[in-house]
Design a protein around this motif. Structure first.
Motif, PDB file in Angstrom:
ATOM      1  N   ARG A 108      10.876  45.605   3.120  1.00 54.91           N
ATOM      2  CA  ARG A 108      11.585  46.473   2.179  1.00 54.91           C
ATOM      3  C   ARG A 108      13.036  46.661   2.616  1.00 54.91           C
ATOM      4  NH1 ARG A 108       9.772  51.476   3.157  1.00 54.91           N
ATOM      5  NH2 ARG A 108      11.729  51.792   4.190  1.00 54.91           N
ATOM      6  N   GLU A 109      13.242  46.908   3.901  1.00 54.61           N
ATOM      7  CA  GLU A 109      14.605  47.113   4.402  1.00 54.61           C
ATOM      8  C   GLU A 109      15.443  45.846   4.281  1.00 54.61           C
ATOM      9  OE1 GLU A 109      14.568  48.856   8.289  1.00 54.61           O
ATOM     10  OE2 GLU A 109      13.418  50.599   7.599  1.00 54.61           O
ATOM     11  N   ARG A 110      14.852  44.686   4.586  1.00 59.14           N
ATOM     12  CA  ARG A 110      15.586  43.420   4.470  1.00 59.14           C
ATOM     13  C   ARG A 110      15.972  43.134   3.023  1.00 59.14           C
ATOM     14  NH1 ARG A 110      12.776  38.837   8.001  1.00 59.14           N
ATOM     15  NH2 ARG A 110      11.356  39.016   6.270  1.00 59.14           N
ATOM     16  N   ALA A 111      15.174  43.627   2.087  1.00 60.93           N
ATOM     17  CA  ALA A 111      15.481  43.445   0.664  1.00 60.93           C
ATOM     18  C   ALA A 111      16.464  44.498   0.164  1.00 60.93           C
ATOM     19  CB  ALA A 111      14.206  43.496  -0.163  1.00 60.93           C
ATOM     20  N   GLY A 112      16.792  45.477   1.020  1.00 59.56           N
ATOM     21  CA  GLY A 112      17.742  46.519   0.645  1.00 59.56           C
ATOM     22  C   GLY A 112      17.181  47.527  -0.349  1.00 59.56           C
ATOM     23  N   VAL A 113      15.884  47.770  -0.279  1.00 64.94           N
ATOM     24  CA  VAL A 113      15.218  48.673  -1.221  1.00 64.94           C
ATOM     25  C   VAL A 113      15.006  50.035  -0.554  1.00 64.94           C
ATOM     26  CG1 VAL A 113      13.142  49.032  -2.615  1.00 64.94           C
ATOM     27  CG2 VAL A 113      14.060  46.730  -2.309  1.00 64.94           C
ATOM     28  N   SER A 114      15.330  51.093  -1.277  1.00 69.65           N
ATOM     29  CA  SER A 114      15.212  52.444  -0.712  1.00 69.65           C
ATOM     30  C   SER A 114      13.751  52.859  -0.538  1.00 69.65           C
ATOM     31  CB  SER A 114      15.918  53.465  -1.605  1.00 69.65           C
ATOM     32  OG  SER A 114      15.136  53.715  -2.753  1.00 69.65           O
ATOM     33  N   ARG A 115      13.530  53.851   0.304  1.00 69.98           N
ATOM     34  CA  ARG A 115      12.178  54.365   0.552  1.00 69.98           C
ATOM     35  C   ARG A 115      11.579  55.045  -0.667  1.00 69.98           C
ATOM     36  NH1 ARG A 115      10.235  54.710   5.746  1.00 69.98           N
ATOM     37  NH2 ARG A 115      11.670  54.030   7.334  1.00 69.98           N
ATOM     38  N   THR A 116      12.405  55.391  -1.640  1.00 72.16           N
ATOM     39  CA  THR A 116      11.903  56.093  -2.825  1.00 72.16           C
ATOM     40  C   THR A 116      11.553  55.147  -3.974  1.00 72.16           C
ATOM     41  OG1 THR A 116      14.152  56.426  -3.622  1.00 72.16           O
ATOM     42  CG2 THR A 116      13.195  58.184  -2.263  1.00 72.16           C
ATOM     43  N   GLU A 117      11.723  53.845  -3.775  1.00 72.39           N
ATOM     44  CA  GLU A 117      11.400  52.867  -4.822  1.00 72.39           C
ATOM     45  C   GLU A 117       9.928  53.000  -5.211  1.00 72.39           C
ATOM     46  OE1 GLU A 117      11.124  50.331  -7.607  1.00 72.39           O
ATOM     47  OE2 GLU A 117      13.099  50.466  -6.688  1.00 72.39           O
ATOM     48  N   ALA A 118       9.658  53.147  -6.512  1.00 73.40           N
ATOM     49  CA  ALA A 118       8.290  53.353  -7.000  1.00 73.40           C
ATOM     50  C   ALA A 118       7.555  52.041  -7.247  1.00 73.40           C
ATOM     51  CB  ALA A 118       8.311  54.178  -8.283  1.00 73.40           C
ATOM     52  N   PHE A 119       8.288  50.944  -7.491  1.00 75.24           N
ATOM     53  CA  PHE A 119       7.620  49.676  -7.772  1.00 75.24           C
ATOM     54  C   PHE A 119       6.885  49.202  -6.523  1.00 75.24           C
ATOM     55  CE2 PHE A 119       7.271  45.104  -7.994  1.00 75.24           C
ATOM     56  CZ  PHE A 119       6.745  44.950  -9.262  1.00 75.24           C
ATOM     57  N   PHE A 120       5.710  48.606  -6.710  1.00 78.43           N
ATOM     58  CA  PHE A 120       4.919  48.099  -5.582  1.00 78.43           C
ATOM     59  C   PHE A 120       4.658  46.616  -5.786  1.00 78.43           C
ATOM     60  CE2 PHE A 120       1.124  47.146  -3.210  1.00 78.43           C
ATOM     61  CZ  PHE A 120       1.381  47.756  -2.000  1.00 78.43           C
ATOM     62  N   PRO A 121       4.861  45.821  -4.781  1.00 78.52           N
ATOM     63  CA  PRO A 121       5.477  46.119  -3.496  1.00 78.52           C
ATOM     64  C   PRO A 121       6.992  46.240  -3.641  1.00 78.52           C
ATOM     65  CG  PRO A 121       4.892  43.790  -3.582  1.00 78.52           C
ATOM     66  CD  PRO A 121       4.397  44.416  -4.866  1.00 78.52           C
TER      67      PRO A 121
END
Length: 175
Positions: free
Chosen positions: A159-172
């Motif tokens: 998730r971090e390598r993709a630059g996605v925040s911890r609050t992103e609701a989409f899974f994965p």
């Protein structure tokens, strides 16, 4: 009907088939106004072919020497699943996707597979894609997705390598 006017379906698994599939898939998704989520890179398609856990089959419809529609199927165990497809808008009236699904059914029967899963609509909705697929059978079954993170450390790293925040609701989230 399409076969009677000269449509031919070819089966493939090679890098050439990846190229043909991708060349039909991407413009079709753009024509349909698909979200970026569905705009898969060619490298992703190629990685599916190289995966060892399942078999990837491309069925491509040709008309008068031109590839006009292609679909990607995944085979694992006793199941063949319709995964992605694209059709050149110019040839939609020939219904090449119907001919491809009929050929997939023939292959599944020939191999002795128990299931040919066409899937549903976009985001599990009863949209035109769902209606198209439902036209092949009266059988519909519920669909469930389990959202379970088995390796939390690896998941958070992706998730971090993709630059996605911890609050992103989409899974994965990293997808």
């Amino acid at each position: 009907k399409a076969l009677k006017v000269g449509l031919v379906i070819e089966t493939g698994h090679s890098p050439r088939d990846v190229d043909q599939f991708h060349a039909l898939y991407m413009p079709a998704m753009k024509d349909l106004g698909a979200k970026n989520f569905y705009l898969f890179e060619k490298s992703y398609i190629a990685s599916m072919v190289e995966a060892g856990d399942f078999e990837t089959i491309f069925l491509t419809a040709w008309f008068e020497g031109t590839p006009i529609s292609s679909a990607m199927f995944i085979v694992t165990g006793q199941t063949m699943q319709y995964y992605l497809s694209g059709t050149d808008n110019t040839y939609r009236k020939l219904s090449p996707a119907k001919a491809i699904i009929a050929e997939a059914h023939r292959i599944a029967v020939e191999r002795g597979l128990r299931h040919l899963v066409l899937g549903g609509g976009v985001g599990s909705s009863r949209d035109p894609l769902f209606e198209f697929k439902a036209g092949f059978s009266d059988l519909t079954l519920p669909f469930h997705v389990i959202q379970w993170i088995i390796d939390a450390e690896r998941y958070h790293d992706l998730r971090e390598r993709a630059g996605v925040s911890r609050t992103e609701a989409f899974f994965p989230a990293y997808r």
